[in-house]
Motif scaffolding. Structure first.
Motif, PDB file in Angstrom:
ATOM      1  N   ALA A  24      28.142  32.695  38.988  1.00 29.29           N
ATOM      2  CA  ALA A  24      28.018  33.921  39.776  1.00 29.29           C
ATOM      3  C   ALA A  24      29.384  34.474  40.176  1.00 29.29           C
ATOM      4  N   ASN A  25      30.437  33.646  40.054  1.00 32.39           N
ATOM      5  CA  ASN A  25      31.802  34.059  40.427  1.00 32.39           C
ATOM      6  C   ASN A  25      32.765  33.701  39.295  1.00 32.39           C
ATOM      7  N   PRO A  26      32.711  34.442  38.174  1.00 29.91           N
ATOM      8  CA  PRO A  26      33.462  34.045  36.976  1.00 29.91           C
ATOM      9  C   PRO A  26      34.919  34.473  36.966  1.00 29.91           C
ATOM     10  N   VAL A  27      35.401  35.173  38.005  1.00 31.33           N
ATOM     11  CA  VAL A  27      36.803  35.591  38.086  1.00 31.33           C
ATOM     12  C   VAL A  27      37.497  34.671  39.091  1.00 31.33           C
ATOM     13  N   VAL A  28      38.474  33.900  38.629  1.00 32.68           N
ATOM     14  CA  VAL A  28      39.113  32.903  39.489  1.00 32.68           C
ATOM     15  C   VAL A  28      40.619  33.147  39.575  1.00 32.68           C
ATOM     16  N   PHE A  29      41.179  32.952  40.779  1.00 36.49           N
ATOM     17  CA  PHE A  29      42.621  32.983  41.009  1.00 36.49           C
ATOM     18  C   PHE A  29      43.104  31.530  41.001  1.00 36.49           C
ATOM     19  N   THR A  30      44.057  31.205  40.144  1.00 36.30           N
ATOM     20  CA  THR A  30      44.513  29.819  40.030  1.00 36.30           C
ATOM     21  C   THR A  30      46.001  29.689  40.343  1.00 36.30           C
ATOM     22  N   LEU A  31      46.370  28.507  40.797  1.00 38.99           N
ATOM     23  CA  LEU A  31      47.765  28.150  41.077  1.00 38.99           C
ATOM     24  C   LEU A  31      47.928  26.681  40.723  1.00 38.99           C
ATOM     25  N   SER A  32      48.854  26.400  39.813  1.00 34.06           N
ATOM     26  CA  SER A  32      49.101  25.032  39.339  1.00 34.06           C
ATOM     27  C   SER A  32      47.823  24.364  38.839  1.00 34.06           C
ATOM     28  N   HIS A  37      40.704  30.881  44.647  1.00 34.50           N
ATOM     29  CA  HIS A  37      39.873  32.007  45.089  1.00 34.50           C
ATOM     30  C   HIS A  37      38.959  32.389  43.942  1.00 34.50           C
ATOM     31  N   GLU A  38      37.766  32.912  44.280  1.00 36.76           N
ATOM     32  CA  GLU A  38      36.797  33.359  43.276  1.00 36.76           C
ATOM     33  C   GLU A  38      36.333  34.767  43.594  1.00 36.76           C
ATOM     34  N   GLU A  39      36.074  35.540  42.541  1.00 34.19           N
ATOM     35  CA  GLU A  39      35.498  36.881  42.674  1.00 34.19           C
ATOM     36  C   GLU A  39      34.170  36.893  41.926  1.00 34.19           C
ATOM     37  N   ASN A  40      33.185  37.628  42.471  1.00 30.92           N
ATOM     38  CA  ASN A  40      31.886  37.645  41.803  1.00 30.92           C
ATOM     39  C   ASN A  40      31.851  38.665  40.661  1.00 30.92           C
ATOM     40  N   LYS A  41      30.708  38.745  40.010  1.00 31.46           N
ATOM     41  CA  LYS A  41      30.569  39.559  38.794  1.00 31.46           C
ATOM     42  C   LYS A  41      30.652  41.052  39.057  1.00 31.46           C
ATOM     43  N   LYS A  88      44.439  43.332  48.011  1.00 34.20           N
ATOM     44  CA  LYS A  88      43.827  44.562  47.498  1.00 34.20           C
ATOM     45  C   LYS A  88      44.605  45.103  46.306  1.00 34.20           C
ATOM     46  N   HIS A  89      45.941  44.970  46.352  1.00 32.79           N
ATOM     47  CA  HIS A  89      46.762  45.424  45.232  1.00 32.79           C
ATOM     48  C   HIS A  89      46.458  44.598  43.981  1.00 32.79           C
ATOM     49  N   VAL A  90      46.386  43.266  44.145  1.00 34.60           N
ATOM     50  CA  VAL A  90      46.096  42.394  43.007  1.00 34.60           C
ATOM     51  C   VAL A  90      44.715  42.707  42.436  1.00 34.60           C
ATOM     52  N   ARG A  91      43.740  42.879  43.315  1.00 35.48           N
ATOM     53  CA  ARG A  91      42.375  43.125  42.849  1.00 35.48           C
ATOM     54  C   ARG A  91      42.282  44.451  42.104  1.00 35.48           C
ATOM     55  N   GLN A  92      42.946  45.503  42.625  1.00 34.49           N
ATOM     56  CA  GLN A  92      42.900  46.798  41.958  1.00 34.49           C
ATOM     57  C   GLN A  92      43.623  46.742  40.613  1.00 34.49           C
ATOM     58  N   ALA A  93      44.775  46.040  40.583  1.00 28.99           N
ATOM     59  CA  ALA A  93      45.502  45.898  39.324  1.00 28.99           C
ATOM     60  C   ALA A  93      44.665  45.140  38.291  1.00 28.99           C
ATOM     61  N   LEU A  94      43.931  44.127  38.751  1.00 27.33           N
ATOM     62  CA  LEU A  94      43.069  43.370  37.863  1.00 27.33           C
ATOM     63  C   LEU A  94      41.944  44.243  37.318  1.00 27.33           C
TER      64      LEU A  94
END
Length: 429
Positions: A24-32, A37-41, A88-94
């Motif tokens: 249900a949350n296939p967009v993930v923010f990863t570090l190392s 963080h997860e974003e939904n569909k 918000k900037h990262v999300r809009q750019a994505l």
């Protein structure tokens, strides 16, 4: 990455995906290498990628971002993104990057066209048409000439045209119309099975070789059914479990929905089992369940003269996507529907999906494949029902064909606009 054959384990595709992300949350923010963080569909839907939102995993890698900027994106606990200006900037750019990606857009268009070409919508439209024939209590002996071999609709226990309280599949009765559920909410707080037999604490009778509807009642508003994260999962057990196959589910209306099952003709009469419905949403964090016992009963009686099941019979619905080559229509891009009687086989109703007024509405459905299939199947079923009833009117031959097509064209546009606005087509006059 998520191919079960490469996983080294005997898992389903969903189980393999679950090891990487919440579906249900296939967009993930990863570090190392860790998910922070997860974003939904809905983010993919916002980027007009509704037809691949259930088919992709998106990783946003923050390894190259310096520590100061990183701290403006993630919280101190690093378990979620901070919803400030940087986030918000990262999300809009994505979203902009996804929207502009040619490969993703090509894939989305591919699956959009694949959905438009049919998928399960034609089979579901035939199920819906059979339901309509039952709902309006249309019997094979009600209309002169409506004797179509191959009709397979039967009376059901607790559906909108149930055979009375016990699901015995007897003679015609008044259609069963349940009272609306009071105090509906954006998300349900309870779920129950409302077939009369289940409410009395007994098993629901399912007919050998037939179909039946499991009637569900819950306190959710109609639009809850439109959410992408809502899942209805039937689980059957017992000696009758192998014989029960889910066919489709009718849309939630006034707190009621129906899951339609077919029953294998080879299952023994008297076999018993249990059906549990699991309703999940919000990525599976919210769930409700309801269950009932079932018992396999005798099949619906057949007419010994022609071996056709009693109850409603319906023609076959056939969608037409393309106006080129040989086709049954006469009015080009304005064509709508054509009923074709067949002496030695099941009648057919062709529905034109290339209609110049209907095609733009279908083309603009970008939210998801499920929504497009719902639009298409409900449109086809209700238009086919109208054409079937018209075909058997006594004065049908006196109607000018061009005038009939203009009428159907207006009716088709009204019908599709209503479906697009989430209006139940059954309520239209």
């Amino acid at each position: 990455m998520v191919d079960p054959s490469q996983s080294g384990q005997d898992d389903t595709k969903r189980a393999v995906v679950n090891r990487f992300v919440d579906p249900a949350n296939p967009v993930v923010f990863t570090l190392s290498g860790q998910v922070h963080h997860e974003e939904n569909k809905r983010l993919l839907s916002s980027a007009d990628l509704g037809f691949i939102k259930d088919r992709v995993i998106v990783e946003v890698n923050f390894d190259q971002l310096d520590a100061t900027k990183r701290d403006h994106v993630f919280s101190s606990t690093r378990d979620r993104a901070m919803e400030g200006e940087e986030y918000k900037h990262v999300r809009q750019a994505l979203e902009d990057a996804l929207d502009a990606d040619p490969e993703l857009n090509a894939l989305d268009e591919y699956y959009h066209q694949k959905a438009r070409e049919g998928g399960d919508s034609a089979d579901q439209a035939n199920e819906d048409l059979a339901d309509l024939m039952n709902t309006f209590d249309i019997e094979s002996n009600d209309i002169a000439g409506l004797e179509v071999p191959g009709g397979n609709a039967v009376k059901t226990d607790g559906g909108e045209s149930g055979s009375g309280g016990d699901g015995d599949g007897g003679g015609p009765t008044d259609p069963y119309v349940p009272d609306p559920v009071d105090n509906l909410k954006p998300e349900p707080t309870w779920l129950e099975i409302a077939n009369p037999a289940a409410e009395r604490g007994g098993p629901v009778t399912v007919r050998q070789g037939g179909t039946f509807q499991l009637h569900l009642r819950l306190d959710a508003e109609n639009h809850f059914d439109e959410r992408d994260d809502v899942q209805w999962m039937p689980i059957s057990s017992g000696t009758a479990a192998h014989a029960l196959s889910r066919q489709n589910r009718r849309r939630l209306k006034n707190g009621h929905t129906y899951v339609v099952f077919s029953v294998d003709e080879s299952v023994s009469v008297g076999s018993t089992g249990k059906i549990e419905i699991q309703l999940a949403w919000n990525g599976g964090s919210d769930t409700l369940t309801a269950s009932t016992d079932v018992i396999v009963g005798e099949p619906i009686e057949q007419d010994s003269a022609d071996n056709v099941s009693s109850g409603a019979v319906s023609p076959e619905v056939i969608p037409y996507e393309d106006n080129t080559g040989d086709n049954p229509f006469n009015f080009g891009e304005e064509s709508v529907v054509r009923y074709i009687p067949r002496e030695d086989d099941r009648d057919q109703v062709y529905v034109a999906l290339f209609n110049e007024k209907i095609q733009p509405i279908l083309d603009n459905v970008t939210r998801s494949e499920n929504v497009l299939n719902r639009y298409t199947r409900e449109y086809m079923a209700h238009l086919a029902f109208e054409a079937t009833m018209e075909h058997y009117q006594e004065d049908d031959s006196e109607i000018d064909e061009e005038a009939r097509n203009r009428y159907h064209n207006r009716s088709a546009v009204t019908l599709m606009q209503a479906i697009a606005k989430n209006v139940d087509p059954s309520t239209l006059a």
